[in-house]
Scaffold this motif. Structure first.
Motif, mmCIF file in Angstrom:
data_model
loop_
_atom_site.group_PDB
_atom_site.id
_atom_site.type_symbol
_atom_site.label_atom_id
_atom_site.label_comp_id
_atom_site.label_asym_id
_atom_site.label_seq_id
_atom_site.Cartn_x
_atom_site.Cartn_y
_atom_site.Cartn_z
ATOM 1 N N TYR A 67 9.014 42.656 33.390
ATOM 2 C CA TYR A 67 9.425 41.432 34.082
ATOM 3 C C TYR A 67 8.481 40.283 33.737
ATOM 4 O O TYR A 67 8.931 39.160 33.448
ATOM 5 C CB TYR A 67 9.447 41.660 35.585
ATOM 6 N N THR A 143 10.208 39.452 43.825
ATOM 7 C CA THR A 143 9.177 38.633 43.187
ATOM 8 C C THR A 143 9.064 37.267 43.857
ATOM 9 O O THR A 143 10.001 36.785 44.503
ATOM 10 C CB THR A 143 9.492 38.421 41.694
ATOM 11 N N ALA A 175 14.878 41.216 41.079
ATOM 12 C CA ALA A 175 15.112 41.482 39.660
ATOM 13 C C ALA A 175 15.503 42.946 39.479
ATOM 14 O O ALA A 175 14.870 43.846 40.037
ATOM 15 C CB ALA A 175 13.859 41.171 38.846
ATOM 16 N N VAL A 177 15.778 45.967 36.931
ATOM 17 C CA VAL A 177 15.217 46.430 35.659
ATOM 18 C C VAL A 177 15.734 47.845 35.408
ATOM 19 O O VAL A 177 15.585 48.729 36.269
ATOM 20 C CB VAL A 177 13.679 46.430 35.687
ATOM 21 N N VAL A 192 15.117 43.873 31.702
ATOM 22 C CA VAL A 192 15.470 43.089 32.890
ATOM 23 C C VAL A 192 16.878 42.553 32.678
ATOM 24 O O VAL A 192 17.100 41.700 31.822
ATOM 25 C CB VAL A 192 14.480 41.934 33.129
ATOM 26 N N GLU A 195 18.622 38.785 37.621
ATOM 27 C CA GLU A 195 17.701 38.188 38.589
ATOM 28 C C GLU A 195 18.500 37.287 39.526
ATOM 29 O O GLU A 195 19.312 36.482 39.072
ATOM 30 C CB GLU A 195 16.589 37.394 37.913
#
Length: 201
Positions: A67, A143, A175, A177, A192, A195
């Protein structure tokens, strides 16, 4: 003349009335016959912290590294949107809808004759979910990204683009992943793919 002797019950009642009056109760003179409360307050408990296995923690570490690398690649693409961006972004681990969104951002800057100076700061990354048993193992990260150090400039003279008050410069995201093959290869890596903005942080 002698006063009559009070019986035990009468003496106890007199003592109770005297005690109630001394305490200033609005019910002075009336004995309290309500049973004592037996309810107890529940003991507060804090939020539980998930415990990750060693394998899950390794996946979390790899997903966070990917990320942060993807974010740095986006900064580089927006710093000079006149250069092709797809291959560098894919090489950094962007895929799915996120690589498409990043390419669109670079194309928009190029169309307007702008570029974005500086880079974002990833202030925090926290794992929310880990599923290593899925067909494509997946880690979801929460995040906080700070874009306060970035500014828009005109390509022609490098002057700052005059923009009015915008949105918050510190925003939170989730996000996604996944561990999947890279584009055009069979080699798997953490990528990734998505988002989503969820508010301020």
């Amino acid at each position: 003349p002698r006063r009559p002797t009070l019986g035990p019950a009468a003496a106890a009642l007199c003592a109770l009335l005297a005690l109630t009056a001394c305490q200033g109760s609005p019910e002075a003179g009336r004995p309290n016959t309500a049973p004592p409360s037996t309810t107890t307050s529940p003991t507060p408990t804090g939020p539980s912290t998930p415990t990750w296995t060693a394998e899950e923690q390794a996946a979390i570490t790899a997903a966070e590294q990917r990320y942060r690398a993807a974010r740095a690649a986006i900064d580089k693409a927006l710093n000079d949107p006149t250069k092709p961006s797809r291959k560098p972004l894919e090489a950094a681990g962007l895929a799915g809808t996120w690589v498409t969104a990043a390419i669109d951002d670079a194309r928009s800057l190029r169309t307007n004759g702008w570029y974005r100076a500086g880079g974002v700061e990833v202030r925090s990354v926290k794992p929310e979910m880990v599923d290593l048993d899925a067909p494509q193992p997946e880690v979801t990260l929460a995040t906080c990204v700070d874009s306060s150090a970035t500014t828009l400039h005109f390509q022609k003279d490098r002057k700052v683009v005059p923009v009015g008050p915008g949105t918050s410069r510190r925003n939170s995201f989730t996000a996604k992943v996944v561990y999947a093959p890279r584009v055009g290869t069979t080699a798997k890596a953490w990528l990734v793919v998505e988002e989503k903005a969820i508010g301020k942080c």
